[in-house]
Design an enzyme around this catalytic site. Structure first.
Site, PDB file in Angstrom:
ATOM      1  N   ASP A 161      -1.121  -6.681   1.643  1.00  0.00           N
ATOM      2  CA  ASP A 161      -0.089  -7.551   2.236  1.00  0.00           C
ATOM      3  C   ASP A 161      -0.568  -8.986   2.447  1.00  0.00           C
ATOM      4  OD1 ASP A 161       2.078  -5.970   2.548  1.00  0.00           O
ATOM      5  OD2 ASP A 161       1.946  -5.779   4.725  1.00  0.00           O
ATOM      6  N   LYS A 212       6.366 -10.881   9.061  1.00  0.00           N
ATOM      7  CA  LYS A 212       7.297 -10.726   7.927  1.00  0.00           C
ATOM      8  C   LYS A 212       8.152  -9.491   8.109  1.00  0.00           C
ATOM      9  CE  LYS A 212       5.111  -7.043   5.876  1.00  0.00           C
ATOM     10  NZ  LYS A 212       5.668  -5.689   5.873  1.00  0.00           N
TER      11      LYS A 212
HETATM   12  O1  C5P Z   1      -4.098  -2.744   1.271  1.00  0.00           O
HETATM   13  P1  C5P Z   1      -4.149  -2.074   2.578  1.00  0.00           P
HETATM   14  O2  C5P Z   1      -5.537  -1.659   2.916  1.00  0.00           O
HETATM   15  O3  C5P Z   1      -3.494  -2.845   3.674  1.00  0.00           O
HETATM   16  O4  C5P Z   1      -3.298  -0.746   2.449  1.00  0.00           O
HETATM   17  C1  C5P Z   1      -3.469   0.299   3.375  1.00  0.00           C
HETATM   18  C2  C5P Z   1      -3.162   1.629   2.715  1.00  0.00           C
HETATM   19  O5  C5P Z   1      -1.767   1.705   2.404  1.00  0.00           O
HETATM   20  C3  C5P Z   1      -3.860   1.896   1.401  1.00  0.00           C
HETATM   21  O6  C5P Z   1      -5.128   2.437   1.597  1.00  0.00           O
HETATM   22  C4  C5P Z   1      -2.906   2.881   0.744  1.00  0.00           C
HETATM   23  O7  C5P Z   1      -3.081   4.164   1.305  1.00  0.00           O
HETATM   24  C5  C5P Z   1      -1.541   2.399   1.199  1.00  0.00           C
HETATM   25  N1  C5P Z   1      -0.893   1.507   0.223  1.00  0.00           N
HETATM   26  C6  C5P Z   1      -0.417   2.055  -0.957  1.00  0.00           C
HETATM   27  N2  C5P Z   1       0.195   1.235  -1.876  1.00  0.00           N
HETATM   28  C7  C5P Z   1       0.358  -0.085  -1.632  1.00  0.00           C
HETATM   29  C8  C5P Z   1      -0.116  -0.655  -0.428  1.00  0.00           C
HETATM   30  C9  C5P Z   1      -0.739   0.179   0.482  1.00  0.00           C
HETATM   31  O8  C5P Z   1      -0.540   3.250  -1.194  1.00  0.00           O
HETATM   32  N3  C5P Z   1       0.967  -0.833  -2.558  1.00  0.00           N
END
Ligand code: C5P
Length: 292
Positions: A135, A8
């Site tokens: 995501d 994406k």
């Molecule tokens: O959800 P995921 O583990 O892929 O996200 C990785 C990191 O990215 C989170 O731990 C956070 O630090 C940051 N993040 C965020 N806000 C979001 C998505 C991700 O702060 N909406």
């Protein structure tokens, strides 16, 4: 069984603040690309076995494909250890803001569910997707979609008009937590939190293409500004960083224009590739297996 896990880009990404859970409140428009990884699922196998064409990818419980297997197995109430094989053919670069790991995770949820005939409905797979990463839910729906909340509250949109896309991969990646931390640091320091780079006249004409993470990432990696300018100079209707970077994309009306721009970027020493946007009917995992 073979599934494609499409990459994406974020056509737009607005960071609206920090939530009480530490994540950032987003409003983003995701767009699927033709570029994809391929996952092949098979059984029987004693325990789980993951193989991958990219030796840098971990093949144990650190891999989201592995975590997806455990989640599907438990959600279906199966006892013992999950059994199955997954072979991942990687084409989507890691740490590029193209959602490679998340796309594989979504394909794995759908793949294991099908392989084991666990019969979990779309809604349950979406819940499991959220547990794997912010995501991941997008990739179950794919096409063009609005992401709210952490980016995991997905509202499918009509497919955006088809466009050619030049992706430029800088020789470094950016980790997602790092990019958000830089946004936090800069919004404390700068007068207008999350303020965007001044919009180019072209980008206004091409619609809402921007990324609030671009300024903080470009501040630490000024090469990205050069890549964006080179893409614009080579005829892109608009160019921006995708997700938390480091990939920069340019949008083009024709394959010929995209190829010419890609050639110019290569001449300037940058690595890239030409792909195009992909509609939901092609990239959507739930749609592919008849779950929506
Ligand atoms: O959800 P995921 O583990 O892929 O996200 C990785 C990191 O990215 C989170 O731990 C956070 O630090 C940051 N993040 C965020 N806000 C979001 C998505 C991700 O702060 N909406």
């Amino acid at each position: 069984m073979i599934l494609r896990a499409h990459a994406k880009i974020n056509l737009s990404l607005a960071v609206r603040g920090v939530r009480s859970d530490g994540y950032h409140e987003l409003r983003t428009v995701f767009q699927s690309l033709a570029l994809h990884d391929t996952l092949r699922f098979a059984e029987p196998h004693a325990g789980l076995a993951i193989t991958c064409s990219d030796p840098a990818v971990p093949l144990d419980e650190r891999n989201l494909v592995w975590k997806a297997a455990q989640l599907v197995w438990e959600a279906a109430g199966r006892s013992g250890e999950p059994c199955g094989r997954a072979r991942i053919t990687k084409r989507i670069p890691a740490q590029g803001g193209l959602g490679g790991g998340s796309a594989d995770a979504a394909a794995a949820l759908v793949g294991w569910n099908r392989l084991w005939a666990t019969g979990l409905p779309a809604q349950r797979l979406c819940q499991l997707a959220r547990a794997l990463g912010a995501d991941v839910p997008f990739f179950l729906h794919a096409g063009t979609a609005l992401g709210l909340g952490r980016g995991d509250d997905i509202h499918p949109l009509d497919d955006a008009p088809s466009r050619w896309v030049v992706l430029v991969f800088p020789p470094f990646g950016v980790s997602t937590p790092e990019a958000f931390r830089w946004w936090d640091e800069d919004s404390r320091r700068l007068p207008a939190p999350g303020s965007r780079l001044p919009a180019e006249p072209e980008s206004q004409a091409a619609g809402e293409v921007f990324n609030d993470l671009e300024a903080p990432v470009c501040r630490r990696h000024p090469e990205l500004v050069e890549i964006r300018r080179t893409l614009e100079g080579a005829g892109a209707a608009v160019a921006a960083m995708t997700g938390s970077g480091s990939t920069v994309f340019g949008l083009f009306g024709t394959r010929r224009a995209a190829r010419a721009a890609s050639g110019r970027l290569a001449g300037a020493g940058w690595t890239g590739l030409v792909t195009r946007t992909s509609p939901r009917s092609r990239a959507g995992l739930l749609e592919h297996v008849g779950l929506v």
